[in-house]
Design a protein around this motif. Sequence first.
Motif: not given
Length: 124
Positions: A51-66
């Motif tokens: 999660i980026s500064m201020y929570g603007i952007q998030k990324n997830y590994a494909a194995s945990v997405e959702g």
Amino acid sequence: QVQLVESGGGLVQAGGSLRLSCAVSARTFNIYGLGWFRQAPGKEREFVASISMYGIQKNYAASVEGRFTCSRDDATNTAHLQMNALRTEDTAVYYCAAKRYAQAAMAPSDYDYWGQGTQVTVSS
């Protein structure tokens, strides 16, 4: 010096949920990007979520997405990883990491500060 302390790990049955927390000692917490990684025995450390500064952007590994959701609370200098629908393959030591001015970075080498890790064990 920035210190990170994870908590919330434990033993859970497959299909269950856990919520990990990461307390960060930093005077300017809101300028830190935060990441979650995990390492299973005999395997390399792998990216889980960030999660980026201020929570603007998030990324997830494909194995945990959702299934997993990362968040941050800038008022309490804390990051969280909500883990739902856990699987046995999610068993690992989970680490949080931080870097100033980082976006939602996904490589361990992107981060400067690390916690000691918390064990998550998912039983079948």
